[in-house]
Write a protein that holds these residues in place. Structure first.
Motif, PDB file in Angstrom:
ATOM      1  N   GLN A 121       0.812  -1.191   0.000  1.00 10.03           N
ATOM      2  CA  GLN A 121       0.000   0.000   0.000  1.00 10.03           C
ATOM      3  C   GLN A 121       0.849   1.245   0.000  1.00 10.03           C
ATOM      4  OE1 GLN A 121      -2.531  -1.104   3.464  1.00 10.03           O
ATOM      5  NE2 GLN A 121      -4.177  -0.457   2.133  1.00 10.03           N
ATOM      6  N   PHE A 133      -5.389  10.468  -2.428  1.00  7.99           N
ATOM      7  CA  PHE A 133      -4.844   9.128  -2.247  1.00  7.99           C
ATOM      8  C   PHE A 133      -3.781   8.838  -3.287  1.00  7.99           C
ATOM      9  CE2 PHE A 133      -7.765   7.183   0.772  1.00  7.99           C
ATOM     10  CZ  PHE A 133      -8.877   8.006   0.693  1.00  7.99           C
ATOM     11  N   LEU A 137      -4.535  -1.503  -7.847  1.00  9.82           N
ATOM     12  CA  LEU A 137      -4.122  -0.304  -7.125  1.00  9.82           C
ATOM     13  C   LEU A 137      -4.167  -0.571  -5.629  1.00  9.82           C
ATOM     14  CD1 LEU A 137      -5.969   2.529  -9.070  1.00  9.82           C
ATOM     15  CD2 LEU A 137      -3.720   1.532  -9.481  1.00  9.82           C
ATOM     16  N   PHE A 156      -4.331   1.451  -2.526  1.00 15.93           N
ATOM     17  CA  PHE A 156      -4.517   2.779  -1.958  1.00 15.93           C
ATOM     18  C   PHE A 156      -3.966   2.870  -0.553  1.00 15.93           C
ATOM     19  CE2 PHE A 156      -7.168   4.927  -5.047  1.00 15.93           C
ATOM     20  CZ  PHE A 156      -7.703   3.892  -5.786  1.00 15.93           C
ATOM     21  N   GLY A 157      -3.376   4.015  -0.235  1.00 11.56           N
ATOM     22  CA  GLY A 157      -2.973   4.313   1.131  1.00 11.56           C
ATOM     23  C   GLY A 157      -4.119   4.985   1.845  1.00 11.56           C
ATOM     24  N   LYS A 158      -3.875   5.463   3.049  1.00  6.79           N
ATOM     25  CA  LYS A 158      -4.924   6.018   3.889  1.00  6.79           C
ATOM     26  C   LYS A 158      -5.333   7.425   3.483  1.00  6.79           C
ATOM     27  CE  LYS A 158      -5.267   3.141   7.853  1.00  6.79           C
ATOM     28  NZ  LYS A 158      -4.938   1.987   7.080  1.00  6.79           N
ATOM     29  N   TYR A 206      -5.318   9.986  -6.777  1.00  6.28           N
ATOM     30  CA  TYR A 206      -6.747  10.191  -6.872  1.00  6.28           C
ATOM     31  C   TYR A 206      -7.195  11.182  -5.794  1.00  6.28           C
ATOM     32  CZ  TYR A 206      -7.146   6.107  -9.917  1.00  6.28           C
ATOM     33  OH  TYR A 206      -7.031   5.233 -10.973  1.00  6.28           O
TER      34      TYR A 206
END
Lengths: 110, 113
Positions: free
Chosen positions: A3, A88, A98, A100-102, A35
């Motif tokens: 991530q 993100f 993908l 996604f991070g936090k 994003y």
């Protein structure tokens, strides 16, 4: 972890200022995408940078990618109140999955 | 321009019930992805389909299943719902399954009571 991990998590700036967000990842990627998401809404693609690219621009956005450090940054110049959102970073792996991070919560104060 | 359409936008179910979410990708996009986003969490990849075949699988519970139909729309079926399944479920489509941007729908918000 595959991530993306953003830094900082929350950012509050005045309109007209620049906002910078950083992202790190752990393993080799095909590309890295950024994003934005307004609260409870869908994710909107901002920019994609391929693993063989180092910098990319799109309007007021500038993205850099350093594959040796496994990191990326997103710069929003001349911020506007409408830029208030969560941002993100999403490293893309095989099958275009993908991770996604936090996310960074950015608040632009008019 | 046409976007990814998801339905229903909101859904309320009781524990142990079943729910079905639908996704209509952008025309001529051949790959569909499903993501789950819990409250305050990052989106988690569930599963993806390319040309009606499963192409990748992530952290999708065994209670969930999905498929892509001949018209390229996709459905996510969730059974024996648990409180922890309450989340926003996003569908996305792309026209390049190897490397390309994803176009997300507005999501389906599932609340399990």
């Amino acid at each position: 972890s595959q991530q993306g991990e953003e830094d900082p998590q929350a950012l509050s700036i005045q309109e007209g200022e620049n906002a910078t967000m950083n992202c790190s990842y752990k393993t080799s990627i095909n590309n890295l995408q950024w994003y934005r998401q307004n609260s409870g809404r869908g994710l909107v693609h901002l920019i994609l940078i391929r693993s063989n690219e180092r910098e990319k621009h799109s309007g007021r956005l500038r993205v850099t990618l350093d594959t040796s450090k496994k990191s990326s940054s997103l710069l929003i110049t001349a911020s506007r109140a409408a830029d208030t959102a969560s941002y993100f970073c999403a490293p893309a792996y095989g099958n275009n999955r993908l991770a996604f991070g936090k996310g960074n919560q950015v608040v632009v104060i008019p | 321009a046409a976007g990814v359409i998801q339905s229903p936008r909101h859904l309320i179910k009781e524990k142990r019930e079943t729910a079905t979410l639908k996704c209509y990708p952008i025309p001529r996009h051949d790959t569909v992805y499903w993501y789950q986003q819990g409250p305050g969490q990052d989106p988690q990849f569930l599963i993806s389909f390319y040309e009606k075949m499963q192409s990748d699988k992530g952290s999708i519970p065994d209670r969930f299943s999905a498929q892509q139909f001949s018209d390229y729309h996709s459905e996510l079926n969730m059974s024996s719902l648990e409180l922890g399944d309450s989340a926003l479920y996003f569908c996305a489509s792309s026209k390049n399954r190897v490397t390309g941007e994803l176009f997300f729908g507005e999501g389906s918000r599932l609340t399990v009571l």
